[in-house]
Design an enzyme around this catalytic site. Structure first.
Site, PDB file in Angstrom:
ATOM      1  N   LYS A 262       0.831  -1.154   0.078  1.00  0.00           N
ATOM      2  CA  LYS A 262       0.069   0.177  -0.084  1.00  0.00           C
ATOM      3  C   LYS A 262       0.862   1.286   0.062  1.00  0.00           C
ATOM      4  O   LYS A 262       1.537   1.378   0.805  1.00  0.00           O
ATOM      5  CB  LYS A 262      -0.970  -0.040   1.213  1.00  0.00           C
ATOM      6  CG  LYS A 262      -1.703   1.174   1.391  1.00  0.00           C
ATOM      7  CD  LYS A 262      -2.770   1.046   2.486  1.00  0.00           C
ATOM      8  CE  LYS A 262      -3.515   2.206   2.956  1.00  0.00           C
ATOM      9  NZ  LYS A 262      -4.433   2.565   4.168  1.00  0.00           N
ATOM     10  N   LYS A 274     -10.699  12.241   8.463  1.00  0.00           N
ATOM     11  CA  LYS A 274     -10.153  11.777   9.661  1.00  0.00           C
ATOM     12  C   LYS A 274     -10.121  13.006  10.485  1.00  0.00           C
ATOM     13  O   LYS A 274     -10.091  14.346  10.273  1.00  0.00           O
ATOM     14  CB  LYS A 274      -8.802  11.392   9.786  1.00  0.00           C
ATOM     15  CG  LYS A 274      -8.634  10.048   8.858  1.00  0.00           C
ATOM     16  CD  LYS A 274      -7.061   9.540   8.932  1.00  0.00           C
ATOM     17  CE  LYS A 274      -7.025   8.112   8.392  1.00  0.00           C
ATOM     18  NZ  LYS A 274      -7.715   7.175   8.788  1.00  0.00           N
ATOM     19  N   ASP A 285       1.344   6.276   5.499  1.00  0.00           N
ATOM     20  CA  ASP A 285       0.462   5.225   5.283  1.00  0.00           C
ATOM     21  C   ASP A 285       0.744   4.624   3.963  1.00  0.00           C
ATOM     22  O   ASP A 285       0.344   3.810   3.355  1.00  0.00           O
ATOM     23  CB  ASP A 285      -0.828   5.837   4.880  1.00  0.00           C
ATOM     24  CG  ASP A 285      -2.305   4.883   5.092  1.00  0.00           C
ATOM     25  OD1 ASP A 285      -2.016   4.034   5.545  1.00  0.00           O
ATOM     26  OD2 ASP A 285      -3.223   5.101   4.517  1.00  0.00           O
ATOM     27  N   ARG A 348      -7.947  -0.582   0.800  1.00  0.00           N
ATOM     28  CA  ARG A 348      -8.463  -2.058   0.100  1.00  0.00           C
ATOM     29  C   ARG A 348      -8.696  -1.660  -1.138  1.00  0.00           C
ATOM     30  O   ARG A 348      -8.807  -2.710  -2.227  1.00  0.00           O
ATOM     31  CB  ARG A 348      -9.532  -2.585   1.006  1.00  0.00           C
ATOM     32  CG  ARG A 348     -10.668  -1.623   0.990  1.00  0.00           C
ATOM     33  CD  ARG A 348     -11.675  -1.945   2.173  1.00  0.00           C
ATOM     34  NE  ARG A 348     -10.913  -1.478   3.577  1.00  0.00           N
ATOM     35  CZ  ARG A 348     -11.665  -1.680   4.602  1.00  0.00           C
ATOM     36  NH1 ARG A 348     -12.782  -2.355   4.562  1.00  0.00           N
ATOM     37  NH2 ARG A 348     -11.202  -1.489   5.780  1.00  0.00           N
TER      38      ARG A 348
HETATM   39  N1  BES Z   1      -4.565   4.164   6.957  1.00  0.00           N
HETATM   40  C1  BES Z   1      -5.711   3.793   7.797  1.00  0.00           C
HETATM   41  C2  BES Z   1      -5.463   2.826   8.902  1.00  0.00           C
HETATM   42  C3  BES Z   1      -4.508   3.259   9.983  1.00  0.00           C
HETATM   43  C4  BES Z   1      -4.993   3.846  11.104  1.00  0.00           C
HETATM   44  C5  BES Z   1      -3.237   3.015   9.702  1.00  0.00           C
HETATM   45  C6  BES Z   1      -4.326   4.171  12.103  1.00  0.00           C
HETATM   46  C7  BES Z   1      -2.256   3.468  10.639  1.00  0.00           C
HETATM   47  C8  BES Z   1      -2.684   4.088  12.108  1.00  0.00           C
HETATM   48  C9  BES Z   1      -6.945   3.203   6.792  1.00  0.00           C
HETATM   49  O1  BES Z   1      -6.898   3.920   5.528  1.00  0.00           O
HETATM   50  C10 BES Z   1      -8.204   3.491   7.371  1.00  0.00           C
HETATM   51  O2  BES Z   1      -8.382   4.820   7.397  1.00  0.00           O
HETATM   52  N2  BES Z   1      -8.786   2.540   7.687  1.00  0.00           N
HETATM   53  C11 BES Z   1     -10.167   2.730   8.267  1.00  0.00           C
HETATM   54  C12 BES Z   1     -11.153   1.812   7.806  1.00  0.00           C
HETATM   55  C13 BES Z   1     -12.542   1.961   8.106  1.00  0.00           C
HETATM   56  C14 BES Z   1     -13.089   3.294   7.489  1.00  0.00           C
HETATM   57  C15 BES Z   1     -13.130   0.974   7.594  1.00  0.00           C
HETATM   58  C16 BES Z   1     -10.132   2.445   9.836  1.00  0.00           C
HETATM   59  O3  BES Z   1      -9.120   1.418  10.302  1.00  0.00           O
HETATM   60  O4  BES Z   1     -10.615   3.332  10.602  1.00  0.00           O
HETATM   61 ZN    ZN Z   2      -4.903   4.467   4.782  1.00  0.00          ZN
HETATM   62 MN    MN Z   3      -7.989   5.582   5.465  1.00  0.00          MN
END
Ligand code: BES
Ligand code: ZN
Ligand code: MN
Length: 494
Positions: A262, A274, A285, A348
């Site tokens: 990724k 966020k 990321d 994803r």
């Molecule tokens: N890059 C984030 C996940 C992440 C969170 C990595 C904290 C490192 C530290 C990912 O793209 C994301 O935002 N995931 C979401 C998915 C959800 C919206 C289904 C998450 O984990 O909140």
């Molecule tokens: Zn992400």
């Molecule tokens: Mn994200």
């Protein structure tokens, strides 16, 4: 860092700092302290009796102008309980010595080897290099190279075989690859845009004789990478799709291992933005992509006889005027349609198309690494990487490699029953499966695009970054995963 062997008697070594370690049970007469001249050990016995030397793990006891040695300084590192000693511990001890000395202005270190077994030598060299890294490259004061210049590996007389030399080289390759990954993860998103990430990939590939190809926005759209493009279109930074090939002569035609990382250089969340508190952490990321670049750098040098292709979809996830929106339905490269329920579940989506493209390029095994979910951090914290996959064989191979490499990884479940959670009422799939089991539904969504091809997914959201400093490594980017994947590829090819 210059790394060399020294077979002179220890008493004659003139290094600025000679380093020995000893165990808690016998701080003045165990470990490599035993190799020191009797005079020196006498001094250490006195220090132990005075309570100044305990052998507790990572205790650093410096001795200036030690009796019996020509070195300016002797550093005794506590190795803890001898029953807990391991290669990982050895790597950490070498690291602790490096960090203790470098912070005190020492540039030359001679490490006394307990054995000349190749794996021991690799561990010491790798541990020293990983420890000699700090994430403060943008600090303008006192930033002139403060690391260790020379690491001597000393045995006090024993000669070194060619195996020992190869072990040193392997340690250097591993340590440098891991640090390359850490440097990339550490870079802020204004410095490391998708374009610059691709530049770094091309530079590394050219240096180590790999073939690198970079696709831009037009090619990405032409290939109908609709899921990747949906994420990319909200940013003004042009996206890149990085492909690096390693095809050694004489390697069997199969398997072709696809390493998919990724490469989100900044994840704002997009329109599903966020919260601002920890948003700056989202410069990391692209850690999955950086992991694969580190692995490729190592593989190009170790040269295992197995074909490998790295694929990194690189883009920002931004809420620009042209950004994709919740409710949008997009068509992935595979033809599967996806309803976007949350634009923050972008990883994803870019991986879906990258897996599809990997198969199209002939990959027969797919391994992806991604900072995919906050949920995996809830489950495993920052210590352990989550491992997912349907194919028992490859999951077990990966777990064995992780164990061998000393990286903590743990298998998480995948199960048909979770598929319900990311069904869409309008399209083939939805891009989120809700809060509960989020790491599993995220992983399984990616797996939908692997089809029948063996696939393993590493969720490194927690392990990409260390929030605490350890005696043997700085706080910050970890490079977690590099050693495991290199181990997997070299185990597989031998
Ligand atoms: N890059 C984030 C996940 C992440 C969170 C990595 C904290 C490192 C530290 C990912 O793209 C994301 O935002 N995931 C979401 C998915 C959800 C919206 C289904 C998450 O984990 O909140
Ligand atoms: Zn992400
Ligand atoms: Mn994200």
């Amino acid at each position: 860092m210059k790394i060399e062997f020294q077979s002179a008697p220890l008493a004659q070594l003139s290094a600025t700092a000679l380093v020995a370690y000893s165990f808690e049970e016998a701080p003045a007469s165990s470990g490599t302290v035993e190799k020191l001249p009797e005079e020196t050990r006498g001094l250490l016995r006195e220090m132990h009796e005075a309570g100044e030397l305990t052998g507790k793990a990572f205790e650093c006891t410096p001795v200036r102008r030690p009796d019996g040695l020509s070195a300016d300084k002797l550093l005794v590192v506590g190795a803890g309980k001898s029953e807990k000693f391991s290669e990982t511990q050895l790597r950490h001890l070498a690291g602790a010595a490096v960090r203790h000395l470098r912070s005190r202005g020492v540039r030359q270190m001679a490490w006394i080897l307990g054995s000349v077994a190749p794996s021991t030598i690799t561990a010491v060299v790798d541990g020293a290099l990983v420890a000699d890294f700090d994430p403060d490259r943008y600090r303008t004061e006192s930033n002139d190279k403060k690391g260790i210049d020379t690491l001597s590996l000393a045995t006090g007389g024993e000669q070194f075989s060619s195996d020992a030399h190869a072990a040193l080289v392997r340690g250097r390759i591993l340590g440098e690859a891991q640090n390359f990954t850490r440097e990339l993860v550490n870079e802020p998103s204004n410095q490391l845009t998708p374009t610059r990430l691709a530049d770094q990939a091309e530079k590394m590939a050219a240096r180590f004789g790999l073939v690198c190809e970079v696709l831009g926005p037009e090619e990405i759209q032409k290939l109908k990478m609709g899921a990747f493009w949906a994420v990319a279109q909200g940013s003004r930074e042009p996206s890149r799709f990085i492909i690096i090939r390693y095809s050694p002569e004489g390697a069997p035609p199969e398997p072709v291992i696809g390493l998919i990382g990724k490469g989100i250089t900044f994840d704002s969340g997009g329109i599903s933005i966020k919260p601002s508190d920890n948003m700056h952490e989202m410069k990391t990321d692209m850690a999955g992509g950086a992991t694969m670049l580190g692995v490729m750098q190592a593989v190009a040098q170790i040269k295992p006889r197995v074909r490998v292709v790295a694929l990194i979809p690189a883009t920002e996830n931004m809420p620009g005027g042209n950004a994709y929106k919740p409710g949008d339905v997009i068509t992935s490269m595979s033809g599967k349609t996806i309803e976007v329920l949350n634009t923050d579940a972008e990883g994803r989506l870019v991986l879906a198309d990258a897996l599809t493209y990997a198969k199209r390029l002939g990959c027969t095994v797919l391994i992806d690494a991604a900072t995919l979910t906050g949920a995996v951090m809830v489950a495993l914290g920052s210590i352990t990487t989550g491992v997912f996959g349907w194919n028992k064989d490859w999951v077990n191979r990966l777990l064995a490699a992780a164990h061998h490499a000393g990286e903590k990884m743990w298998q998480m479940p995948v199960d048909e029953d979770y598929r319900e959670l990311y069904k869409s009422s309008i399209a083939d799939l939805a891009n989120t499966g809700g809060r509960y089991g989020g790491a599993i539904t995220g992983a399984m969504f990616i797996g939908e695009f692997a089809g029948d091809t063996p696939w393993v997914h590493l969720d490194i959201a927690g392990t990409r970054w260390a929030n605490d400093e350890k005696p043997y490594r700085a706080k910050g980017p970890t490079g977690h995963g590099v050693r495991t994947l290199v181990q997997l590829l070299t185990d597989f090819a031998s």
